[in-house]
Design a protein around this motif. Structure first.
Motif, PDB file in Angstrom:
ATOM      1  N   SER A 132      15.132 -20.293  14.368  1.00 29.44           N
ATOM      2  CA  SER A 132      15.291 -18.843  14.438  1.00 29.44           C
ATOM      3  C   SER A 132      15.287 -18.187  13.058  1.00 29.44           C
ATOM      4  CB  SER A 132      16.552 -18.462  15.211  1.00 29.44           C
ATOM      5  OG  SER A 132      17.697 -18.981  14.568  1.00 29.44           O
ATOM      6  N   ASP A 133      15.899 -18.823  12.052  1.00 31.65           N
ATOM      7  CA  ASP A 133      15.887 -18.228  10.709  1.00 31.65           C
ATOM      8  C   ASP A 133      14.462 -18.123  10.174  1.00 31.65           C
ATOM      9  OD1 ASP A 133      18.636 -17.980  10.737  1.00 31.65           O
ATOM     10  OD2 ASP A 133      18.979 -19.842   9.610  1.00 31.65           O
ATOM     11  N   PHE A 134      13.692 -19.193  10.325  1.00 31.14           N
ATOM     12  CA  PHE A 134      12.295 -19.180   9.878  1.00 31.14           C
ATOM     13  C   PHE A 134      11.510 -18.110  10.629  1.00 31.14           C
ATOM     14  CE2 PHE A 134       7.926 -20.546  10.779  1.00 31.14           C
ATOM     15  CZ  PHE A 134       7.410 -20.509   9.497  1.00 31.14           C
ATOM     16  N   LEU A 135      11.688 -18.033  11.940  1.00 31.57           N
ATOM     17  CA  LEU A 135      10.949 -17.062  12.742  1.00 31.57           C
ATOM     18  C   LEU A 135      11.340 -15.634  12.383  1.00 31.57           C
ATOM     19  CD1 LEU A 135      11.050 -18.928  16.174  1.00 31.57           C
ATOM     20  CD2 LEU A 135       9.087 -18.693  14.647  1.00 31.57           C
ATOM     21  N   ASP A 136      12.633 -15.409  12.103  1.00 33.34           N
ATOM     22  CA  ASP A 136      13.068 -14.074  11.684  1.00 33.34           C
ATOM     23  C   ASP A 136      12.425 -13.683  10.355  1.00 33.34           C
ATOM     24  OD1 ASP A 136      14.652 -13.840  13.941  1.00 33.34           O
ATOM     25  OD2 ASP A 136      16.514 -14.394  12.903  1.00 33.34           O
ATOM     26  N   ASP A 137      12.394 -14.631   9.403  1.00 33.74           N
ATOM     27  CA  ASP A 137      11.760 -14.365   8.108  1.00 33.74           C
ATOM     28  C   ASP A 137      10.265 -14.095   8.271  1.00 33.74           C
ATOM     29  OD1 ASP A 137      14.200 -14.729   6.880  1.00 33.74           O
ATOM     30  OD2 ASP A 137      13.747 -16.766   6.163  1.00 33.74           O
ATOM     31  N   LEU A 138       9.618 -14.881   9.122  1.00 35.81           N
ATOM     32  CA  LEU A 138       8.191 -14.689   9.375  1.00 35.81           C
ATOM     33  C   LEU A 138       7.932 -13.322   9.979  1.00 35.81           C
ATOM     34  CD1 LEU A 138       5.329 -15.887   9.433  1.00 35.81           C
ATOM     35  CD2 LEU A 138       5.886 -16.853  11.671  1.00 35.81           C
ATOM     36  N   GLN A 139       8.762 -12.922  10.943  1.00 32.90           N
ATOM     37  CA  GLN A 139       8.602 -11.609  11.570  1.00 32.90           C
ATOM     38  C   GLN A 139       8.804 -10.494  10.547  1.00 32.90           C
ATOM     39  OE1 GLN A 139       7.742 -10.941  14.921  1.00 32.90           O
ATOM     40  NE2 GLN A 139       7.382  -8.946  14.028  1.00 32.90           N
ATOM     41  N   ALA A 140       9.789 -10.640   9.675  1.00 35.72           N
ATOM     42  CA  ALA A 140      10.036  -9.624   8.640  1.00 35.72           C
ATOM     43  C   ALA A 140       8.842  -9.526   7.699  1.00 35.72           C
ATOM     44  CB  ALA A 140      11.314  -9.964   7.877  1.00 35.72           C
ATOM     45  N   ASP A 141       8.284 -10.669   7.314  1.00 34.61           N
ATOM     46  CA  ASP A 141       7.101 -10.664   6.445  1.00 34.61           C
ATOM     47  C   ASP A 141       5.921  -9.981   7.119  1.00 34.61           C
ATOM     48  OD1 ASP A 141       8.494 -12.004   4.468  1.00 34.61           O
ATOM     49  OD2 ASP A 141       7.594 -13.961   4.901  1.00 34.61           O
ATOM     50  N   LEU A 142       5.708 -10.294   8.399  1.00 30.94           N
ATOM     51  CA  LEU A 142       4.595  -9.672   9.124  1.00 30.94           C
ATOM     52  C   LEU A 142       4.819  -8.181   9.293  1.00 30.94           C
ATOM     53  CD1 LEU A 142       3.945 -12.399  11.839  1.00 30.94           C
ATOM     54  CD2 LEU A 142       2.494 -11.830   9.892  1.00 30.94           C
ATOM     55  N   ASP A 143       6.052  -7.786   9.584  1.00 27.07           N
ATOM     56  CA  ASP A 143       6.353  -6.357   9.705  1.00 27.07           C
ATOM     57  C   ASP A 143       6.095  -5.638   8.391  1.00 27.07           C
ATOM     58  OD1 ASP A 143       7.062  -6.712  12.359  1.00 27.07           O
ATOM     59  OD2 ASP A 143       9.229  -6.675  11.970  1.00 27.07           O
ATOM     60  N   ALA A 144       6.491  -6.263   7.281  1.00 29.94           N
ATOM     61  CA  ALA A 144       6.295  -5.650   5.969  1.00 29.94           C
ATOM     62  C   ALA A 144       4.809  -5.498   5.649  1.00 29.94           C
ATOM     63  CB  ALA A 144       6.990  -6.481   4.888  1.00 29.94           C
ATOM     64  N   GLN A 145       4.003  -6.461   6.069  1.00 21.30           N
ATOM     65  CA  GLN A 145       2.561  -6.392   5.812  1.00 21.30           C
ATOM     66  C   GLN A 145       1.899  -5.276   6.598  1.00 21.30           C
ATOM     67  OE1 GLN A 145       0.734 -10.188   6.548  1.00 21.30           O
ATOM     68  NE2 GLN A 145       2.166 -11.269   5.214  1.00 21.30           N
ATOM     69  N   HIS A 146       2.466  -4.928   7.738  1.00 20.46           N
ATOM     70  CA  HIS A 146       1.836  -3.928   8.592  1.00 20.46           C
ATOM     71  C   HIS A 146       2.508  -2.562   8.535  1.00 20.46           C
ATOM     72  CE1 HIS A 146       0.269  -7.705  10.262  1.00 20.46           C
ATOM     73  NE2 HIS A 146      -0.817  -6.984  10.433  1.00 20.46           N
ATOM     74  N   THR A 147       3.454  -2.395   7.622  1.00 18.13           N
ATOM     75  CA  THR A 147       4.085  -1.101   7.447  1.00 18.13           C
ATOM     76  C   THR A 147       3.214  -0.280   6.510  1.00 18.13           C
ATOM     77  OG1 THR A 147       6.275  -2.069   7.722  1.00 18.13           O
ATOM     78  CG2 THR A 147       6.175   0.073   6.653  1.00 18.13           C
ATOM     79  N   PRO A 148       2.823   0.907   6.945  1.00 11.01           N
ATOM     80  CA  PRO A 148       1.976   1.720   6.060  1.00 11.01           C
ATOM     81  C   PRO A 148       2.735   2.095   4.787  1.00 11.01           C
ATOM     82  CG  PRO A 148       2.294   2.792   8.199  1.00 11.01           C
ATOM     83  CD  PRO A 148       3.103   1.535   8.189  1.00 11.01           C
ATOM     84  N   ALA A 149       2.053   2.004   3.683  1.00  7.52           N
ATOM     85  CA  ALA A 149       2.650   2.385   2.401  1.00  7.52           C
ATOM     86  C   ALA A 149       2.767   3.893   2.338  1.00  7.52           C
ATOM     87  CB  ALA A 149       1.790   1.857   1.251  1.00  7.52           C
ATOM     88  N   THR A 150       3.891   4.332   1.821  1.00 11.53           N
ATOM     89  CA  THR A 150       4.051   5.783   1.657  1.00 11.53           C
ATOM     90  C   THR A 150       3.263   6.217   0.440  1.00 11.53           C
ATOM     91  OG1 THR A 150       6.062   5.451   0.384  1.00 11.53           O
ATOM     92  CG2 THR A 150       6.315   5.833   2.741  1.00 11.53           C
ATOM     93  N   GLN A 151       2.651   7.353   0.553  1.00  8.77           N
ATOM     94  CA  GLN A 151       1.834   7.862  -0.544  1.00  8.77           C
ATOM     95  C   GLN A 151       2.559   9.043  -1.185  1.00  8.77           C
ATOM     96  OE1 GLN A 151      -1.919   8.879   1.157  1.00  8.77           O
ATOM     97  NE2 GLN A 151      -2.466   6.779   1.625  1.00  8.77           N
ATOM     98  N   ASN A 152       2.474   9.098  -2.509  1.00 11.15           N
ATOM     99  CA  ASN A 152       3.042  10.235  -3.215  1.00 11.15           C
ATOM    100  C   ASN A 152       2.084  11.414  -3.080  1.00 11.15           C
ATOM    101  OD1 ASN A 152       5.278   8.843  -4.092  1.00 11.15           O
ATOM    102  ND2 ASN A 152       4.298   8.183  -5.993  1.00 11.15           N
ATOM    103  N   ARG A 153       2.589  12.464  -2.561  1.00 16.63           N
ATOM    104  CA  ARG A 153       1.767  13.652  -2.396  1.00 16.63           C
ATOM    105  C   ARG A 153       2.401  14.786  -3.185  1.00 16.63           C
ATOM    106  NH1 ARG A 153       0.202  13.446   3.997  1.00 16.63           N
ATOM    107  NH2 ARG A 153      -0.829  11.462   3.878  1.00 16.63           N
ATOM    108  N   GLY A 154       1.598  15.442  -3.946  1.00 16.09           N
ATOM    109  CA  GLY A 154       2.093  16.553  -4.745  1.00 16.09           C
ATOM    110  C   GLY A 154       2.459  17.732  -3.853  1.00 16.09           C
ATOM    111  N   ALA A 155       3.357  18.522  -4.320  1.00 14.35           N
ATOM    112  CA  ALA A 155       3.769  19.704  -3.570  1.00 14.35           C
ATOM    113  C   ALA A 155       2.841  20.854  -3.931  1.00 14.35           C
ATOM    114  CB  ALA A 155       5.228  20.042  -3.876  1.00 14.35           C
ATOM    115  N   ALA A 156       1.596  20.710  -3.573  1.00 12.42           N
ATOM    116  CA  ALA A 156       0.600  21.743  -3.887  1.00 12.42           C
ATOM    117  C   ALA A 156       0.433  22.658  -2.697  1.00 12.42           C
ATOM    118  CB  ALA A 156      -0.728  21.100  -4.276  1.00 12.42           C
ATOM    119  N   ALA A 157       1.359  23.556  -2.542  1.00 10.66           N
ATOM    120  CA  ALA A 157       1.272  24.474  -1.405  1.00 10.66           C
ATOM    121  C   ALA A 157       1.111  25.877  -1.859  1.00 10.66           C
ATOM    122  CB  ALA A 157       2.507  24.336  -0.526  1.00 10.66           C
TER     123      ALA A 157
END
Length: 87
Positions: free
Chosen positions: A62-87
């Motif tokens: 279970s520890d290995f599987l939890d770590d694997l799931q966390a790694d996979l989740d991290a790989q598929h989480t969209p990166a946040t992009q810095n967006r300027g406040a150009a309004a």
């Protein structure tokens, strides 16, 4: 030619039939062979033995599987992009 196979009739709701046909196709089986396999696995104990083996794997790794799931989740989480406040 005589066959030792017997024919039976199943009454299934359309959604259950469609799900069964999809599952059979995913396994490369025709629907009749798929139903035959399900019954055989259920009545011979093969399915329960497989489920018990899967549970033992989860329990011991279970520890290995939890770590694997966390790694996979991290790989598929969209990166946040810095967006300027150009309004």
């Amino acid at each position: 030619m005589s066959s030792d196979r017997k024919q039976t009739q199943l009454r299934l709701t359309p959604d259950v039939l469609a799900a069964g046909k999809d599952a059979a196709a995913a396994r490369g089986l025709d629907f009749n062979k798929y139903v035959e396999r399900l019954i055989s696995e259920d009545t011979t104990g093969a399915r329960s033995a497989g489920m018990a083996a899967a549970q033992r794997l989860i329990d011991t790794q279970s520890d290995f599987l939890d770590d694997l799931q966390a790694d996979l989740d991290a790989q598929h989480t969209p990166a946040t992009q810095n967006r300027g406040a150009a309004a």
